[in-house]
Design an enzyme around this catalytic site. Structure first.
Site, PDB file in Angstrom:
ATOM      1  N   CYS A 133      -5.708   8.168   9.259  1.00 38.81           N
ATOM      2  CA  CYS A 133      -5.752   7.618  10.621  1.00 38.81           C
ATOM      3  C   CYS A 133      -5.483   8.723  11.649  1.00 38.81           C
ATOM      4  O   CYS A 133      -4.672   9.604  11.445  1.00 38.81           O
ATOM      5  CB  CYS A 133      -4.672   6.555  10.789  1.00 38.81           C
ATOM      6  SG  CYS A 133      -5.137   5.017  10.051  1.00 38.81           S
ATOM      7  N   ASP A 186       4.561   0.815  12.007  1.00 35.05           N
ATOM      8  CA  ASP A 186       3.373   0.147  11.456  1.00 35.05           C
ATOM      9  C   ASP A 186       3.242  -1.293  11.941  1.00 35.05           C
ATOM     10  O   ASP A 186       2.238  -1.941  11.654  1.00 35.05           O
ATOM     11  CB  ASP A 186       3.414   0.161   9.923  1.00 35.05           C
ATOM     12  CG  ASP A 186       3.254   1.561   9.385  1.00 35.05           C
ATOM     13  OD1 ASP A 186       3.516   1.779   8.184  1.00 35.05           O
ATOM     14  OD2 ASP A 186       2.893   2.464  10.165  1.00 35.05           O
ATOM     15  N   LYS A 206       0.846  -1.208   0.000  1.00 37.89           N
ATOM     16  CA  LYS A 206       0.000   0.000   0.000  1.00 37.89           C
ATOM     17  C   LYS A 206       0.878   1.252   0.000  1.00 37.89           C
ATOM     18  O   LYS A 206       0.645   2.177  -0.788  1.00 37.89           O
ATOM     19  CB  LYS A 206      -0.889   0.012   1.238  1.00 37.89           C
ATOM     20  CG  LYS A 206      -1.553   1.347   1.538  1.00 37.89           C
ATOM     21  CD  LYS A 206      -2.437   1.326   2.761  1.00 37.89           C
ATOM     22  CE  LYS A 206      -1.705   1.577   4.024  1.00 37.89           C
ATOM     23  NZ  LYS A 206      -1.429   3.002   4.345  1.00 37.89           N
ATOM     24  N   ASN A 207       1.898   1.252   0.850  1.00 39.11           N
ATOM     25  CA  ASN A 207       2.684   2.481   1.025  1.00 39.11           C
ATOM     26  C   ASN A 207       3.708   2.706  -0.081  1.00 39.11           C
ATOM     27  O   ASN A 207       4.404   3.721  -0.078  1.00 39.11           O
ATOM     28  CB  ASN A 207       3.339   2.494   2.407  1.00 39.11           C
ATOM     29  CG  ASN A 207       2.290   2.630   3.507  1.00 39.11           C
ATOM     30  OD1 ASN A 207       1.128   2.925   3.224  1.00 39.11           O
ATOM     31  ND2 ASN A 207       2.692   2.380   4.742  1.00 39.11           N
ATOM     32  N   ARG A 217      -8.597  -0.508   4.509  1.00 42.28           N
ATOM     33  CA  ARG A 217      -7.749   0.483   3.820  1.00 42.28           C
ATOM     34  C   ARG A 217      -6.383  -0.112   3.497  1.00 42.28           C
ATOM     35  O   ARG A 217      -5.716   0.290   2.553  1.00 42.28           O
ATOM     36  CB  ARG A 217      -7.555   1.718   4.706  1.00 42.28           C
ATOM     37  CG  ARG A 217      -8.790   2.577   4.882  1.00 42.28           C
ATOM     38  CD  ARG A 217      -8.462   3.838   5.654  1.00 42.28           C
ATOM     39  NE  ARG A 217      -7.330   4.515   5.049  1.00 42.28           N
ATOM     40  CZ  ARG A 217      -6.413   5.188   5.754  1.00 42.28           C
ATOM     41  NH1 ARG A 217      -6.495   5.242   7.068  1.00 42.28           N
ATOM     42  NH2 ARG A 217      -5.411   5.788   5.147  1.00 42.28           N
ATOM     43  N   ARG A 257       0.010  14.726  12.759  1.00 42.13           N
ATOM     44  CA  ARG A 257       0.254  14.388  11.341  1.00 42.13           C
ATOM     45  C   ARG A 257       0.336  15.663  10.507  1.00 42.13           C
ATOM     46  O   ARG A 257      -0.377  15.863   9.543  1.00 42.13           O
ATOM     47  CB  ARG A 257      -0.833  13.430  10.837  1.00 42.13           C
ATOM     48  CG  ARG A 257      -0.888  12.197  11.710  1.00 42.13           C
ATOM     49  CD  ARG A 257      -1.485  11.026  11.034  1.00 42.13           C
ATOM     50  NE  ARG A 257      -0.562  10.460  10.060  1.00 42.13           N
ATOM     51  CZ  ARG A 257      -0.862   9.402   9.308  1.00 42.13           C
ATOM     52  NH1 ARG A 257      -2.034   8.866   9.385  1.00 42.13           N
ATOM     53  NH2 ARG A 257       0.002   8.927   8.437  1.00 42.13           N
TER      54      ARG A 257
END
Ligand code: EPZ
Length: 420
Positions: free
Chosen positions: A115, A308, A22-23, A400, A120
């Protein structure tokens, strides 16, 4: 707003492929705005991917997607506004700012969401764009950031990041590849996903060197062509499945992984008593009878222990033999999973920025709520290892970042279903 229903106590066995990262795919999708045509394979079928493809279409790109392969033609893209509704759901949509500024010299985008892991902020991103010649205005009443480059083309600049931010490193790369001159990024993040982005950009004609080190140098070029690229495997999804086995017993083989992207995670699993074998493209793991306490678990930037994986390891330590002190150093509040684990009987004490987890023989099933993507995955793992039945609400957080985690874990022998 679905719920996972899990019946604990089953051991896992078999083999599985974690899928594309995903990242890695999210910054590469943002980068595709800069290229004529991009063909991507090993793309994970995730809600964040679908949302990014929606954004690309809003910008005028022609998009084709079959669930694992994506084709994007950006030649006729001409819009420079990312709808606020998209940005509110996914923080990484901020990466479109860099690619739109790089391509069009202007961009408007909603303030990022995603999230709830803390502030952030995006100050490193905006400061860098200003240094490269962009005028950046944060428009409070519209809730957007509006940028424009007076002479339409950004200029290269020397940028030093206060902390090695993954997103800021990626956004600056995206702004720099078509800028006039050379951009250096000092104290750059070193994650494998940044190397994958650089590989993608260089295949399309960009000049990016040093990705994966703390010093990246981008030499601006006039334009980028077409590119074929396979997304690297997802090291966090892979690590999550390894934790699932560590907690439930049994053994599994992960195929299509890159073990060197997971060194810290594999070392921690060994320290917890698991047997691990790995080689070119695979990792095999066997669980111990009783997991050992890791004593101390502190997250760090790559190649350190990944933030993560913190929630998943926290769940694992809830059933380990001894006490473990967990310190989250990357996000201010990546801690909402602890209260939910406590509902399952976990012995957890929060003292300032340290969390002490005292392992116990077993957790008990309960109804819990996924607070965010990795916290939700951690609660699923806890449910697999707990006695009785666990319901994990708010499945949309987990969807997600995990492609049908319930199908993957069922394939390995777990009793789990996703209810609408
Ligand atoms: C990326 O987020 C990942 N997301 C995150 O994965 C991952 O946890 C994080 O990197 C760290 O590895 C994607 O790649 C899509 P950061 P990002 O910028 O880019 C502060 C997951 O679970 N900061 O490295 O947002 C920030 O507040 C997700 O897959 C500033 O202060 O991470 C945070 O505390 C979660 N100012 C810290 O740096 C800035 O301008 C790390 O942020 C930027 C960041």
């Amino acid at each position: 707003m679905g719920n996972y229903r899990i019946k604990g106590g089953r051991t896992l066995a078999g083999h599985i492929n974690p899928g594309g990262a995903k990242n890695a795919v999210l910054p590469i999708l943002a980068a595709s705005v800069l290229c004529d045509e991009s063909i991507l394979t090993n793309v994970p079928n995730l809600s964040d991917v679908t949302l990014s493809l929606d954004i690309l279409e809003q910008l005028g790109c022609i998009v084709g997607y079959d669930g694992s392969k994506v084709k994007i033609n950006s030649v006729k893209a001409d819009k420079t506004t990312v709808p606020t509704k998209h940005v509110g759901k996914m923080r990484s949509s901020i990466l479109f700012l860099g690619s739109m500024l790089g391509r069009f010299g202007e961009a408007e985008i909603g303030l990022p969401g995603g999230c709830k892991l803390g502030a952030r902020k995006i100050d490193y991103h905006l400061d860098a764009f200003r240094k490269m010649g962009a005028v950046v205005e944060e428009n409070e009443e519209r809730g957007t950031i509006i940028c424009h480059v007076p002479n339409k083309r950004l200029s290269g600049a020397d940028i030093t990041l206060k902390t090695p931010s993954v997103g800021a490193t990626e956004n600056i790369m995206l702004a720099a590849v078509l800028a006039d001159g050379i951009t250096t990024i000092t104290n750059a993040a070193k994650e494998p996903e940044i190397v994958d982005l650089a590989d993608f950009l260089n295949k399309s004609g960009a000049k990016v060197i040093g990705a994966g080190t703390g010093e990246i140098v981008v030499t601006g070029v006039k334009g980028l062509g077409s590119v074929n690229h396979r997304i690297i495997p997802d090291r966090i999804v892979a690590g999550t499945y390894l934790c699932a086995v560590a907690m439930t017993g049994g053994d599994i083989l992960l195929n299509d992984v890159i073990p060197t992207h997971m060194t810290a995670t594999l070392n921690m699993l060994r320290d917890a008593g698991c047997r691990i074998k790995h080689g070119n493209g695979y990792v095999w793991i066997a669980s111990p009878d009783r997991l050992k306490s890791l004593k101390n678990l502190t997250t760090d930037v790559y190649p350190g222990f990944p933030t993560d994986m913190q929630a998943q390891f926290a769940a694992m330590q809830c059933i380990a033999d001894g006490e473990c002190i967990i310190r989250e150093t990357i996000f201010e509040s990546r801690d909402k999973h602890f209260a939910e684990l406590t509902k399952m009987g976990a012995n957890i004490k929060v003292t300032g920025d340290e969390v002490t987890v005292k392992g116990m023989a077993r957790l008990r099933g309960a109804t819990v709520a996924a607070p965010d993507l990795r916290g939700g995955a951690a609660l699923i793992l806890a449910g697999l290892a707990a006695s009785g039945e666990t319901i994990v609400n708010n499945s949309e957080h987990v969807e997600r970042g995990y492609e049908s985690i319930e199908a993957a874990l069922s394939w390995l022998g777990a009793e789990i279903s996703l209810e609408p």
